[in-house]
Write an enzyme that holds these catalytic residues in place. Structure first.
Site, mmCIF file in Angstrom:
data_model
loop_
_atom_site.group_PDB
_atom_site.id
_atom_site.type_symbol
_atom_site.label_atom_id
_atom_site.label_comp_id
_atom_site.label_asym_id
_atom_site.label_seq_id
_atom_site.Cartn_x
_atom_site.Cartn_y
_atom_site.Cartn_z
ATOM 1 N N GLU A 41 0.876 -1.158 0.000
ATOM 2 C CA GLU A 41 0.000 0.000 0.000
ATOM 3 C C GLU A 41 0.923 1.220 0.000
ATOM 4 O O GLU A 41 1.803 1.327 0.854
ATOM 5 C CB GLU A 41 -0.882 -0.006 1.254
ATOM 6 N N ARG A 265 4.859 -12.945 9.697
ATOM 7 C CA ARG A 265 5.409 -11.609 9.561
ATOM 8 C C ARG A 265 6.785 -11.570 10.244
ATOM 9 O O ARG A 265 6.972 -12.161 11.302
ATOM 10 C CB ARG A 265 4.423 -10.692 10.281
ATOM 11 N N LYS A 275 4.375 0.833 9.590
ATOM 12 C CA LYS A 275 4.511 2.096 8.871
ATOM 13 C C LYS A 275 3.974 3.260 9.701
ATOM 14 O O LYS A 275 4.500 4.358 9.639
ATOM 15 C CB LYS A 275 3.790 2.010 7.526
HETATM 16 P P1 ATP Z 1 2.811 -2.351 8.171
HETATM 17 O O1 ATP Z 1 1.915 -3.189 9.031
HETATM 18 O O2 ATP Z 1 4.245 -2.426 8.521
HETATM 19 O O3 ATP Z 1 2.352 -0.959 8.046
HETATM 20 P P2 ATP Z 1 1.533 -3.427 5.896
HETATM 21 O O4 ATP Z 1 1.306 -4.865 6.014
HETATM 22 O O5 ATP Z 1 0.387 -2.532 6.127
HETATM 23 O O6 ATP Z 1 2.776 -3.031 6.758
HETATM 24 P P3 ATP Z 1 1.607 -3.386 3.067
HETATM 25 O O7 ATP Z 1 2.069 -2.280 2.211
HETATM 26 O O8 ATP Z 1 0.168 -3.691 3.109
HETATM 27 O O9 ATP Z 1 2.136 -3.062 4.521
HETATM 28 O O10 ATP Z 1 2.443 -4.703 2.793
HETATM 29 C C1 ATP Z 1 2.824 -5.175 1.547
HETATM 30 C C2 ATP Z 1 3.191 -6.619 1.683
HETATM 31 O O11 ATP Z 1 4.293 -6.774 2.578
HETATM 32 C C3 ATP Z 1 2.051 -7.427 2.248
HETATM 33 O O12 ATP Z 1 1.933 -8.610 1.515
HETATM 34 C C4 ATP Z 1 2.463 -7.682 3.666
HETATM 35 O O13 ATP Z 1 1.907 -8.870 4.140
HETATM 36 C C5 ATP Z 1 3.981 -7.730 3.554
HETATM 37 N N1 ATP Z 1 4.596 -7.358 4.833
HETATM 38 C C6 ATP Z 1 4.399 -6.243 5.546
HETATM 39 N N2 ATP Z 1 5.088 -6.256 6.700
HETATM 40 C C7 ATP Z 1 5.738 -7.446 6.735
HETATM 41 C C8 ATP Z 1 6.613 -8.076 7.667
HETATM 42 N N3 ATP Z 1 6.961 -7.492 8.816
HETATM 43 N N4 ATP Z 1 7.099 -9.295 7.353
HETATM 44 C C9 ATP Z 1 6.776 -9.883 6.199
HETATM 45 N N5 ATP Z 1 5.961 -9.361 5.280
HETATM 46 C C10 ATP Z 1 5.440 -8.149 5.533
HETATM 47 MG MG MG Z 2 -1.457 -3.227 4.801
#
Ligand code: ATP
Ligand code: MG
Length: 558
Positions: A41, A265, A275
């Site tokens: 995102e 994760r 984020k």
């Molecule tokens: P955050 O929770 O850190 O804000 P998010 O999951 O909202 O991150 P996205 O931009 O939606 O961020 O994530 C893009 C991809 O990266 C998704 O498939 C998500 O599952 C993966 N991802 C995000 N954080 C992690 C992590 N700590 N370990 C592994 N994969 C991750």
């Molecule tokens: Mg997300």
């Protein structure tokens, strides 16, 4: 528990559970080739957790001869921005991956809309006039079923009409939503008539004002996967409860059956990785920006001097787990040391200098010697070093009253000078009025053949150059072994000493390098990289990592 198990990065390691699924699917002829996607995102910069996901998605496609799409999951216009889109692309490229297609969920808004109409027509979706609060209040609990909305049984015609008018902007934010009609008593709370669309009269970074209704993640994600014919849609564990919904939409729409698989994760000790929190650190000026070298963002660790190879090796070592995995930060540091040991130029730098005078070395005399740039890589060549009467050495390499096993310099004690091989002996020291040592006086012995215990590095006062050196340490003092309790503010754990800026003295060859991007090892001190704030007349070096894990020692002592 900290998980430091190494899922060795050799091709003979056993398959992880996602590879097992893919191999079985390919063997069964379910797919001819695989297609994965990385779906960020664009609401922030990518962090090391995302790097894990990138390496996994792109790595699987590479391993099985498939491809990976980069899809921006831009369904929430409020927080998204093109600045983030650009940074994400740069980071994925830097990690060494190329995507088959650059795509945006917003490109599918029209398709998603017509599928929503199709679901309404099949009796699987309805427009609800209840407020968000009412919807939340009637969802029920884990033990009690929810309550049907009074609008649940609207006719298909009325639903089509209302949803069309939602799209046309006839209603204000929050006035209506489109919900899937599933089961208000479902044991999975997410299946209790989840919201598919909400009204948001907000400018979108790509579609501008064209839309005032936006699809929710659960409705958009699987449908986007299906449009692109993603075979293996890999996401993090917290989405496993969303999977029935992912499958439900695909099944009801009778579209390409993408499948979702979840892995744990990545969490790292001594840092935060959401984020939202990272944005807070930036906005609150706790760090200098998203690319502050102390940040766990990809641009931060890049600026700090981490290499893409080290991040990929790290992702591989972490492996793919099904249970939440907290990884020790020292594993990441180990990966970068391994890599930089192979590729960095060796240079001498003195970061906490004290002058050393070789009293029996004639003033004005100099001698030169060739020194190898990297003992691990002959092709890195050699550089010249010049020795003269006055040097700087590390203050820590001298002790007036040393303990028994101090093999460096002390009154009457001898050490060897790195590269020249001369043995110097401390004869006396000069102090200022406050008792601080200002000069160490030594004599040297031209006979290099004797053996002495210690060797120290140095720079020559006549030709060394001053540079700014930024010594980074962990951003937080707390390992965050468990999730941070709600009532606690993680910012209370910020490490007040995470940045120390000093002036160091370096051998002149360091500044001759044409390419400022080559990492260097300041011998005996650590690995360093040129910072982007550097200018022609002011070089700045970031300490990427120390040579040894100093924290391991500190922790053992405690
Ligand atoms: P955050 O929770 O850190 O804000 P998010 O999951 O909202 O991150 P996205 O931009 O939606 O961020 O994530 C893009 C991809 O990266 C998704 O498939 C998500 O599952 C993966 N991802 C995000 N954080 C992690 C992590 N700590 N370990 C592994 N994969 C991750
Ligand atoms: Mg997300």
């Amino acid at each position: 528990m900290i998980d430091t198990t190494t899922n060795a990065c050799n091709p003979e390691r056993s398959l992880n559970f996602i590879e097992e699924i893919i191999e079985a699917d390919l063997a069964a002829g379910k797919h001819k080739t695989i297609l994965t996607r990385f779906p960020p995102e664009p609401n922030g910069y990518l962090h090391i957790g995302h790097a894990k996901s990138i390496c996994l998605n792109f790595g699987l496609a590479q391993k099985y001869g498939g491809a990976t799409n980069l899809r921006f999951d831009d369904t929430n216009p409020v927080k998204e921005d093109t600045e983030y889109v650009d940074s994400i692309k740069e980071d994925v490229k830097w990690l060494g991956f190329s995507w088959a297609n650059e795509l945006y969920a917003s490109d599918y808004f029209e398709q998603l809309y017509s599928w929503a109409i199709a679901l309404i027509k099949k009796g699987f979706a309805y427009v609800d006039d209840q407020t968000q609060e009412e919807i939340r209040a009637t969802r029920g609990t884990v033990t009690a079923p929810g309550v049907d909305s009074p609008y649940r049984n609207r006719s298909v015609e009325e639903n089509v009409d209302l949803f069309t008018r939602m799209r046309n902007g006839e209603f204000a934010d929050g006035e209506k939503v489109l919900r899937a009609k599933i089961d208000m008593a479902h044991t999975n709370m997410l299946m209790r008539d989840p919201i598919m669309y909400r009204i948001l009269h907000t400018n979108h970074h790509r579609t501008g004002n064209r839309w005032c209704i936006y699809p929710m993640y659960d409705y958009a994600h699987g449908e986007c996967d299906s449009i692109e014919k993603i075979t293996h849609s890999i996401c993090t564990l917290e989405f496993d409860v969303h999977r029935p919904l992912y499958d439900w939409f695909i099944e009801k729409l009778e579209i390409f059956p993408s499948h979702q698989y979840e892995f744990a994760r990545l969490r790292l000790t001594y840092t935060v990785m959401s984020k939202r929190k990272l944005l807070e650190l930036v906005k609150g000026s706790y760090v200098t920006g998203w690319d502050d070298p102390r940040m766990p963002t990809i641009c931060g660790i890049r600026r700090r001097g981490y290499t893409p190879e080290s991040i990929r090796a790290f992702a591989d070592k972490v492996g793919v787990a099904k249970r939440d995995n907290l990884i020790d930060l020292s594993l990441l540091e180990w990966c970068i040391r391994e890599d930089l040991n192979k590729r960095s130029l060796r240079r001498m730098a003195v970061l906490n200098p004290v002058k050393l005078v070789i009293t029996n070395y004639p003033a004005g005399k100099t001698e030169t010697t060739e020194a190898i740039n990297n003992p691990e890589d002959e092709s890195a060549g050699k550089r010249m070093l010049t020795l003269s009467r006055e040097l700087y050495i590390e203050r820590d390499d001298f002790m007036e009253n040393p303990p028994k096993k101090f093999f460096r310099l002390a009154p009457g004690q001898e050490v060897r000078l790195k590269y020249f091989g001369y043995i110097i002996k401390c004869e006396n020291v000069v102090k200022d009025a406050k008792g601080k040592i200002t000069e160490i006086h030594c004599t040297y012995d031209a006979d290099k053949s004797r053996s002495v215990k210690g060797t120290i590095h140095w720079v020559a006062a006549a030709d060394c150059k001053p540079v700014e050196v930024r010594l980074f340490d962990r951003l937080f003092v707390e390992p965050f072994m468990d999730a941070i309790p709600e009532e606690k503010d993680y910012k209370e754990y910020l490490n007040p000493d995470s940045l120390q800026t000093i002036t160091g003295y370096v051998e002149p060859a360091l500044l001759n390098e044409k390419s400022g991007n080559i990492p260097v090892q300041f011998e005996r001190l650590g690995y360093f990289a040129v910072d982007s704030d550097s200018s022609a007349d002011k070089m700045i070096f970031n300490r990427t990592v120390t040579l040894k894990d100093t924290w391991a020692k500190i922790e053992k002592k405690q």
